[in-house]
Design an enzyme around this catalytic site. Structure first.
Site, mmCIF file in Angstrom:
data_model
loop_
_atom_site.group_PDB
_atom_site.id
_atom_site.type_symbol
_atom_site.label_atom_id
_atom_site.label_comp_id
_atom_site.label_asym_id
_atom_site.label_seq_id
_atom_site.Cartn_x
_atom_site.Cartn_y
_atom_site.Cartn_z
ATOM 1 N N ARG A 1 -40.144 -46.730 31.783
ATOM 2 C CA ARG A 1 -41.057 -47.588 31.002
ATOM 3 C C ARG A 1 -41.316 -46.965 29.637
ATOM 4 O O ARG A 1 -41.562 -47.695 28.676
ATOM 5 C CB ARG A 1 -42.406 -47.707 31.714
ATOM 6 C CG ARG A 1 -42.446 -48.624 32.906
ATOM 7 C CD ARG A 1 -43.878 -48.815 33.360
ATOM 8 N NE ARG A 1 -44.749 -48.867 32.190
ATOM 9 C CZ ARG A 1 -45.886 -48.206 32.057
ATOM 10 N NH1 ARG A 1 -46.334 -47.442 33.021
ATOM 11 N NH2 ARG A 1 -46.606 -48.308 30.954
ATOM 12 N N LYS B 1 -43.293 -45.895 21.760
ATOM 13 C CA LYS B 1 -43.576 -47.039 22.640
ATOM 14 C C LYS B 1 -44.912 -47.697 22.283
ATOM 15 O O LYS B 1 -44.999 -48.920 22.159
ATOM 16 C CB LYS B 1 -43.633 -46.558 24.099
ATOM 17 C CG LYS B 1 -44.236 -47.580 25.046
ATOM 18 C CD LYS B 1 -44.337 -47.071 26.463
ATOM 19 C CE LYS B 1 -45.568 -46.267 26.790
ATOM 20 N NZ LYS B 1 -46.762 -47.013 27.189
ATOM 21 N N ASN B 2 -45.948 -46.870 22.124
ATOM 22 C CA ASN B 2 -47.278 -47.457 21.950
ATOM 23 C C ASN B 2 -47.506 -48.011 20.547
ATOM 24 O O ASN B 2 -48.517 -48.658 20.285
ATOM 25 C CB ASN B 2 -48.365 -46.439 22.326
ATOM 26 C CG ASN B 2 -48.372 -46.202 23.828
ATOM 27 O OD1 ASN B 2 -47.760 -46.959 24.589
ATOM 28 N ND2 ASN B 2 -49.056 -45.162 24.262
ATOM 29 N N ARG C 1 -59.356 -49.789 33.721
ATOM 30 C CA ARG C 1 -58.850 -50.336 32.466
ATOM 31 C C ARG C 1 -59.369 -51.745 32.148
ATOM 32 O O ARG C 1 -58.616 -52.721 32.096
ATOM 33 C CB ARG C 1 -57.317 -50.280 32.447
ATOM 34 C CG ARG C 1 -56.829 -48.869 32.735
ATOM 35 C CD ARG C 1 -55.383 -48.675 32.466
ATOM 36 N NE ARG C 1 -55.097 -48.583 31.045
ATOM 37 C CZ ARG C 1 -53.871 -48.410 30.549
ATOM 38 N NH1 ARG C 1 -52.848 -48.351 31.371
ATOM 39 N NH2 ARG C 1 -53.679 -48.314 29.252
ATOM 40 N N CYS D 1 -54.896 -50.035 36.934
ATOM 41 C CA CYS D 1 -53.692 -49.310 37.310
ATOM 42 C C CYS D 1 -54.095 -47.947 37.824
ATOM 43 O O CYS D 1 -55.279 -47.632 37.870
ATOM 44 C CB CYS D 1 -52.712 -49.226 36.148
ATOM 45 S SG CYS D 1 -53.270 -48.181 34.827
ATOM 46 N N ASP E 1 -52.421 -38.852 27.017
ATOM 47 C CA ASP E 1 -51.019 -39.076 27.397
ATOM 48 C C ASP E 1 -50.211 -37.778 27.492
ATOM 49 O O ASP E 1 -49.032 -37.816 27.860
ATOM 50 C CB ASP E 1 -50.340 -40.040 26.401
ATOM 51 C CG ASP E 1 -50.885 -41.445 26.518
ATOM 52 O OD1 ASP E 1 -51.560 -41.737 27.525
ATOM 53 O OD2 ASP E 1 -50.640 -42.265 25.608
HETATM 54 N N1 EPU Z 1 -61.910 -49.365 27.604
HETATM 55 C C1 EPU Z 1 -63.003 -50.107 27.948
HETATM 56 N N2 EPU Z 1 -62.983 -51.451 27.625
HETATM 57 C C2 EPU Z 1 -61.952 -52.033 26.977
HETATM 58 C C3 EPU Z 1 -60.825 -51.238 26.619
HETATM 59 C C4 EPU Z 1 -60.845 -49.902 26.947
HETATM 60 O O1 EPU Z 1 -63.963 -49.624 28.532
HETATM 61 O O2 EPU Z 1 -62.004 -53.230 26.710
HETATM 62 C C5 EPU Z 1 -61.906 -47.936 27.945
HETATM 63 C C6 EPU Z 1 -60.742 -47.554 28.861
HETATM 64 O O3 EPU Z 1 -61.058 -47.816 30.216
HETATM 65 C C7 EPU Z 1 -60.574 -46.095 28.556
HETATM 66 C C8 EPU Z 1 -60.882 -46.024 27.061
HETATM 67 O O4 EPU Z 1 -61.651 -47.200 26.763
HETATM 68 O O5 EPU Z 1 -61.554 -45.366 29.249
HETATM 69 C C9 EPU Z 1 -59.678 -45.980 26.147
HETATM 70 O O6 EPU Z 1 -58.763 -47.010 26.503
HETATM 71 P P1 EPU Z 1 -57.846 -47.712 25.420
HETATM 72 O O7 EPU Z 1 -58.270 -49.142 25.295
HETATM 73 O O8 EPU Z 1 -57.841 -46.905 24.172
HETATM 74 O O9 EPU Z 1 -56.427 -47.673 26.128
HETATM 75 P P2 EPU Z 1 -55.290 -48.763 25.918
HETATM 76 O O10 EPU Z 1 -55.365 -49.273 24.558
HETATM 77 O O11 EPU Z 1 -55.320 -49.726 27.045
HETATM 78 C C10 EPU Z 1 -53.436 -47.164 24.989
HETATM 79 C C11 EPU Z 1 -52.079 -46.705 25.421
HETATM 80 C C12 EPU Z 1 -52.208 -45.743 26.595
HETATM 81 C C13 EPU Z 1 -53.073 -44.563 26.160
HETATM 82 C C14 EPU Z 1 -54.457 -45.067 25.670
HETATM 83 C C15 EPU Z 1 -55.358 -43.984 25.152
HETATM 84 C C16 EPU Z 1 -50.597 -48.547 24.881
HETATM 85 C C17 EPU Z 1 -49.677 -49.610 25.354
HETATM 86 N N3 EPU Z 1 -51.250 -47.854 25.806
HETATM 87 O O12 EPU Z 1 -54.000 -47.853 26.107
HETATM 88 O O13 EPU Z 1 -50.894 -45.271 26.873
HETATM 89 O O14 EPU Z 1 -53.274 -43.673 27.237
HETATM 90 O O15 EPU Z 1 -54.242 -46.040 24.617
HETATM 91 O O16 EPU Z 1 -54.755 -43.283 24.127
HETATM 92 O O17 EPU Z 1 -50.722 -48.320 23.691
HETATM 93 C C18 EPU Z 1 -49.184 -44.321 28.168
HETATM 94 O O18 EPU Z 1 -48.441 -44.458 27.182
HETATM 95 O O19 EPU Z 1 -48.851 -43.666 29.185
HETATM 96 C C19 EPU Z 1 -50.512 -44.959 28.154
HETATM 97 C C20 EPU Z 1 -51.229 -45.163 29.248
#
Ligand code: EPU
Length: 420
Positions: free
Chosen positions: A398, A22-23, A120, A115, A306
């Site tokens: 999802r 998915k990711n 986030r 969320c 995850d």
């Molecule tokens: N963060 C910031 N600022 C930003 C972006 C992120 O402070 O602009 C922080 C977040 O709050 C968090 C950390 O950085 O503390 C890491 O977040 P990241 O941006 O890596 O998460 P994401 O890219 O939004 C993806 C996956 C998540 C998975 C995370 C971490 C997708 C669609 N989502 O989210 O997947 O947990 O990386 O590996 O790729 C799931 O599949 O259940 C899921 C939540």
């Protein structure tokens, strides 16, 4: 609303095939907006998030078709803004920002909300776009980005919890069509980011350092259509491995990428779970006695956030004291009170959950709060005595393709029913 009704106490046995990740597929779908030509993506899981992303691409003007695991997209014409409500509802939709900005020089994208797993923020995505030369404002719930031309630069994408997965994806996609060279330091190294980078390179991008914290992108004038097969879902594979151990079963996980799962397999081994790798297949069998472990979630190649909830369900069944520390998302413990309803003894101290494992679990009605918490509750329900009803399973749909059918094939007594 649908629920899952589980009759616990049946060990899982047999084979399960792992779906596409998915990711990985969500940002890859967004990346198809970078070209006017047709892109064909294979091994695409049939998930509600994928359907949703398809609708977002359509709302931006693309033609899409999803059939038998193959997603075909052509964005011959592209609008700079899509449907506000569609985009707002799915967090992963933020990764259309980079492709729109890269191809059109402008983008209007609704701000994704927080969320249940944390606030986030998207500050790092916006910082990356600004560093590439975009002007960004937030107006009426939209991120409005404009840049006549994006220019390559050196930029740092580390945040308070380390790198950002979708932030790295977004900047990579925008920089692929920028003037000159972009160097991202503290880039995310997740296999899903690598799959996106490989997809972009197949489209004609020039990205090197893939899978390392320093990624270099030499901008090109144009990208072209491509065919690509998405990597297997390492989180789905890990979920089935943990479920096999929790139910005292033996499961052959077919088509897993064990090389993407080192941290999880290492912890399962430390717990006493027996693991056998055979090419792309992985056999998982509960050892005679499970042992408690301490886990800290970290960016790749550390233990993935995850898989934290699923591992907590296993630790609740394991005699002894385990400590799980969540370092990525500040409130990713929504499964704790629901596991407690089944009889688990877990307390939360700051970012850590302290699990006094080994208490007998017994079935109860419980509520899924997010995707991975739902998977943990299903695992606990399958290991508990009696019936467990997991409500609000739209979260599971999802991110897990046909999880109930796959579990049934492994012998689980699980069915979809109308619920709360
Ligand atoms: N963060 C910031 N600022 C930003 C972006 C992120 O402070 O602009 C922080 C977040 O709050 C968090 C950390 O950085 O503390 C890491 O977040 P990241 O941006 O890596 O998460 P994401 O890219 O939004 C993806 C996956 C998540 C998975 C995370 C971490 C997708 C669609 N989502 O989210 O997947 O947990 O990386 O590996 O790729 C799931 O599949 O259940 C899921 C939540």
């Amino acid at each position: 609303m649908e629920s899952l009704l589980i009759k616990g106490g049946v060990p899982l046995h047999g084979q399960v095939h792992i779906s596409g990740a998915k990711n990985a597929v969500l940002p890859i779908m967004a990346a198809t907006l970078l070209t006017r030509e047709k892109c064909v993506i294979r091994n695409v899981p049939d998930l509600s998030d994928v359907q949703f992303m398809g609708k977002i691409l359509e709302s931006l003007g693309a033609t899409v078709k999803f059939e038998d695991g193959t997603f075909t997209v052509q964005a011959a014409k592209l609008k700079g803004h899509g449907d506000y409500d569609l985009i707002r509802k799915m967090r992963g939709s933020i990764c259309i920002l980079g492709p729109l900005l890269g191809r059109l020089g402008k983008a209007q994208v609704s701000l994704p909300g927080g969320c249940v797993i944390g606030t986030r923020p998207i500050d790092l995505h916006l910082k990356g776009m600004r560093d590439l030369g975009a002007k960004i404002t937030i107006e009426k719930g939209y991120v409005i980005a404009n840049a006549r031309r994006l220019s390559g630069t050196e930029l740092f994408l580390g945040g308070r919890s380390g790198p950002t997965v979708l932030g790295t994806a977004n900047v990579m996609m925008a920089a692929a069509l920028a003037d000159g060279v972009t160097i991202i330091s503290s880039a995310a190294c997740e296999p899903e980011v690598c799959d996106l980078a490989n997809f972009l390179n197949a489209m004609g991008a020039k990205i090197s350092g893939i899978g390392s914290p320093t990624v270099t992108i030499m901008g090109v004038k144009e990208l072209h259509g491509v065919e690509h097969e998405v990597i297997p879902d390492r989180i789905e594979a890990a979920t089935f491995a943990i479920a096999a151990a929790a139910t005292n079963g033996e499961v052959q996980i077919k088509g897993a990428r064990a090389d993407h799962m080192h941290a999880v397999l290492d912890k399962l081994g430390e717990c006493g779970v027996k693991l056998e790798r055979n090419g792309p297949d992985l056999t998982v069998k509960r050892g005679s006695r499970l042992k408690p472990v301490d886990i800290t979630t970290l960016p790749y190649s550390g233990f993935p956030t995850d898989c934290q909830a699923q591992m907590m369900a296993l630790m609740a069944l394991t005699p002894g004291l385990s400590i799980i520390t969540e370092r990525i998302f500040e409130s990713r413990f929504m499964h704790v009170p629901e596991l407690a309803r089944l009889g688990a003894d877990i307390s939360i101290e700051g970012p850590s959950a302290i699990i006094k494992g080994g208490r007998p679990l017994s079935g109860a009605p419980i509520m899924a709060s997010d995707l991975r918490a739902s998977a943990a509750l299903v695992i606990a329900g399958m290991a508990a005595k009696g019936s467990t009803q997991v409500n609000r399973i739209y979260h599971l749909d999802r991110g897990y393709e046909k999880i109930d059918t796959k579990l049934q094939k492994l012998g689980a007594r699980i069915e979809r029913v109308e619920g709360e």
